[in-house]
Design an enzyme around this catalytic site. Structure first.
Site, PDB file in Angstrom:
ATOM      1  N   TYR A   1     -17.956 -11.956  80.976  1.00  0.00           N
ATOM      2  CA  TYR A   1     -16.897 -11.215  81.683  1.00  0.00           C
ATOM      3  C   TYR A   1     -16.942 -11.470  83.198  1.00  0.00           C
ATOM      4  O   TYR A   1     -15.899 -11.468  83.852  1.00  0.00           O
ATOM      5  CB  TYR A   1     -16.932  -9.722  81.316  1.00  0.00           C
ATOM      6  CG  TYR A   1     -16.510  -9.538  79.867  1.00  0.00           C
ATOM      7  CD1 TYR A   1     -15.164  -9.622  79.511  1.00  0.00           C
ATOM      8  CD2 TYR A   1     -17.444  -9.380  78.850  1.00  0.00           C
ATOM      9  CE1 TYR A   1     -14.761  -9.520  78.183  1.00  0.00           C
ATOM     10  CE2 TYR A   1     -17.061  -9.279  77.517  1.00  0.00           C
ATOM     11  CZ  TYR A   1     -15.716  -9.350  77.190  1.00  0.00           C
ATOM     12  OH  TYR A   1     -15.309  -9.271  75.883  1.00  0.00           O
TER      13      TYR A   1
ATOM     14  N   HIS B   1      -6.934  -2.226  75.708  1.00  0.00           N
ATOM     15  CA  HIS B   1      -8.236  -2.841  75.432  1.00  0.00           C
ATOM     16  C   HIS B   1      -9.139  -2.894  76.649  1.00  0.00           C
ATOM     17  O   HIS B   1     -10.081  -3.678  76.689  1.00  0.00           O
ATOM     18  CB  HIS B   1      -8.032  -4.250  74.854  1.00  0.00           C
ATOM     19  CG  HIS B   1      -7.419  -4.236  73.482  1.00  0.00           C
ATOM     20  ND1 HIS B   1      -6.843  -5.338  72.893  1.00  0.00           N
ATOM     21  CD2 HIS B   1      -7.310  -3.225  72.576  1.00  0.00           C
ATOM     22  CE1 HIS B   1      -6.393  -5.003  71.680  1.00  0.00           C
ATOM     23  NE2 HIS B   1      -6.655  -3.738  71.473  1.00  0.00           N
TER      24      HIS B   1
ATOM     25  N   ASP C   1      -6.444  -8.451  81.747  1.00  0.00           N
ATOM     26  CA  ASP C   1      -6.149  -8.930  83.103  1.00  0.00           C
ATOM     27  C   ASP C   1      -5.304  -7.885  83.846  1.00  0.00           C
ATOM     28  O   ASP C   1      -4.815  -6.921  83.248  1.00  0.00           O
ATOM     29  CB  ASP C   1      -5.459 -10.307  83.073  1.00  0.00           C
ATOM     30  CG  ASP C   1      -4.045 -10.272  82.477  1.00  0.00           C
ATOM     31  OD1 ASP C   1      -3.243  -9.409  82.880  1.00  0.00           O
ATOM     32  OD2 ASP C   1      -3.739 -11.120  81.615  1.00  0.00           O
TER      33      ASP C   1
HETATM   34  P1  OAD Z   1      -3.500 -13.771  70.457  1.00  0.00           P
HETATM   35  O1  OAD Z   1      -4.241 -14.912  71.068  1.00  0.00           O
HETATM   36  O2  OAD Z   1      -3.935 -13.286  69.131  1.00  0.00           O
HETATM   37  O3  OAD Z   1      -1.959 -14.164  70.346  1.00  0.00           O
HETATM   38  C1  OAD Z   1      -1.298 -14.768  71.427  1.00  0.00           C
HETATM   39  C2  OAD Z   1       0.178 -14.804  71.132  1.00  0.00           C
HETATM   40  O4  OAD Z   1       0.816 -15.308  72.287  1.00  0.00           O
HETATM   41  C3  OAD Z   1       0.565 -15.716  69.948  1.00  0.00           C
HETATM   42  O5  OAD Z   1       1.469 -15.034  69.103  1.00  0.00           O
HETATM   43  C4  OAD Z   1       1.231 -16.899  70.650  1.00  0.00           C
HETATM   44  O6  OAD Z   1       2.292 -17.468  69.872  1.00  0.00           O
HETATM   45  C5  OAD Z   1       1.788 -16.239  71.891  1.00  0.00           C
HETATM   46  N1  OAD Z   1       2.024 -17.143  73.033  1.00  0.00           N
HETATM   47  C6  OAD Z   1       1.394 -18.285  73.374  1.00  0.00           C
HETATM   48  N2  OAD Z   1       1.920 -18.804  74.507  1.00  0.00           N
HETATM   49  C7  OAD Z   1       2.912 -17.959  74.888  1.00  0.00           C
HETATM   50  C8  OAD Z   1       3.840 -17.928  75.982  1.00  0.00           C
HETATM   51  N3  OAD Z   1       3.843 -18.863  76.934  1.00  0.00           N
HETATM   52  N4  OAD Z   1       4.710 -16.906  76.037  1.00  0.00           N
HETATM   53  C9  OAD Z   1       4.706 -15.914  75.102  1.00  0.00           C
HETATM   54  N5  OAD Z   1       3.880 -15.891  74.056  1.00  0.00           N
HETATM   55  C10 OAD Z   1       2.985 -16.901  73.945  1.00  0.00           C
HETATM   56  O7  OAD Z   1      -3.492 -12.592  71.556  1.00  0.00           O
HETATM   57  P2  OAD Z   1      -3.237 -11.028  71.353  1.00  0.00           P
HETATM   58  O8  OAD Z   1      -2.274 -10.766  70.256  1.00  0.00           O
HETATM   59  O9  OAD Z   1      -2.939 -10.454  72.695  1.00  0.00           O
HETATM   60  O10 OAD Z   1      -8.837  -8.023  72.435  1.00  0.00           O
HETATM   61  O11 OAD Z   1      -4.694 -10.571  70.916  1.00  0.00           O
HETATM   62  C11 OAD Z   1      -4.981  -9.223  70.717  1.00  0.00           C
HETATM   63  C12 OAD Z   1      -6.409  -8.916  71.077  1.00  0.00           C
HETATM   64  O12 OAD Z   1      -7.305  -9.812  70.434  1.00  0.00           O
HETATM   65  C13 OAD Z   1      -6.728  -9.101  72.546  1.00  0.00           C
HETATM   66  O13 OAD Z   1      -6.339  -7.995  73.337  1.00  0.00           O
HETATM   67  C14 OAD Z   1      -8.220  -9.293  72.557  1.00  0.00           C
HETATM   68  C15 OAD Z   1      -8.372 -10.176  71.338  1.00  0.00           C
HETATM   69  O14 OAD Z   1      -9.569 -10.056  70.664  1.00  0.00           O
HETATM   70  C16 OAD Z   1     -10.040  -7.814  73.025  1.00  0.00           C
HETATM   71  O15 OAD Z   1     -10.683  -8.690  73.565  1.00  0.00           O
HETATM   72  C17 OAD Z   1     -10.521  -6.412  72.958  1.00  0.00           C
END
Ligand code: OAD
Length: 234
Positions: free
Chosen positions: A53, A105, A90
């Site tokens: 981190y 989170h 972030d």
């Molecule tokens: P993910 O990495 O699971 O998903 C990212 C999403 O962003 C996917 O659906 C991609 O298609 C999309 N994506 C990629 N590039 C993009 C762009 N330029 N514009 C818009 N969308 C785009 O991330 P999260 O769903 O946020 O938790 O993950 C959820 C949680 O899992 C996070 O908060 C984290 C992780 O473990 C913790 O660390 C506690």
């Protein structure tokens, strides 16, 4: 003013240079998720967690800036009562200027006391023994207690979930941006929208969602620009 609630995930920060978690080459391809983001991982190897981190904080501070999607949501505050719920750790929504941001989170730029979790410190912090963005197992707060990242690890409860549900239930418009909708309970937020709430989902690779969701299959910067036009022409 209509209430517009945003639920954002890692995808909204992708164009700022933050890695997403589950896309190919994402953070969880590079680091074993259970080692760096779980309660068990923290118990097993606290120095690794501090290092992980601390490195992320430095990267965020030095090279990452809000993009047009974050800024577009700030612009919408002229027309709507905008509330942001983010899974992101972030601070790009805040740096862009969004007034109301709830972090489901946790927050990368904060640490908290291991003994008194209500004692939360925004980094960099003069009150800590380490005054920069780096923390270690030896970092102490003013009470002599060790600190840990203010992050919700897998296996821990999500204290901001209930307030987030409350916001979604009040939404006239709900906008989900850049999330794979696989991590619960965050992924369930969509289900709390009232009947009649307009729901949009901006993601270039969207997860499958109910048919009442308007999917905008674009990157966040383009999708938010489209959404703004759409909402202003209504
Ligand atoms: P993910 O990495 O699971 O998903 C990212 C999403 O962003 C996917 O659906 C991609 O298609 C999309 N994506 C990629 N590039 C993009 C762009 N330029 N514009 C818009 N969308 C785009 O991330 P999260 O769903 O946020 O938790 O993950 C959820 C949680 O899992 C996070 O908060 C984290 C992780 O473990 C913790 O660390 C506690």
């Amino acid at each position: 003013m209509k209430k517009l609630v945003v639920s954002s995930g890692a995808g909204i920060s992708a164009e700022s240079g933050m890695m997403t978690y589950r896309d190919a080459g994402g953070l969880w391809d590079t680091y074993p998720v259970m080692e760096v983001a779980s309660a068990e991982g923290f118990a097993a190897n606290p120095p690794l967690i501090h290092e992980f981190y601390s490195n992320m904080r430095k990267k965020m501070q030095d090279t990452v800036h809000p993009n047009a999607a974050h800024l577009g949501l700030v612009d919408l505050e002229k027309d709507f009562d905008v509330r942001i719920i983010t899974q992101n750790v972030d601070d790009l929504h805040e740096r862009a200027g969004s007034k109301h941001v709830l972090h489901l989170h946790g927050e990368l730029m904060k640490v908290r006391s291991m003994r008194h979790p209500e004692r939360i410190y925004q980094l960099p912090c003069d009150q800590l023994t380490d005054k920069g963005l780096t923390t270690t197992v030896d970092t102490r707060d003013p009470y002599g207690d060790p600190v840990r990242p203010h992050i919700v690890f897998f296996g821990e409860s999500v204290p901001e979930f209930e307030p987030a549900v409350g916001l979604v239930q009040q939404a006239d418009i709900l906008v989900v941006i850049g999330t794979s909708l696989v991590v619960y309970p965050a992924a369930a937020l969509l289900q709390y929208a009232r009947r009649g709430t307009e729901v949009y989902y901006i993601d270039p690779n969207p997860a499958s969602v109910p048919s009442w969701v308007h999917v905008i299959p674009k990157k966040a910067t383009e999708g938010v620009a489209d959404l703004i036009k759409l909402l202003r022409n209504q």
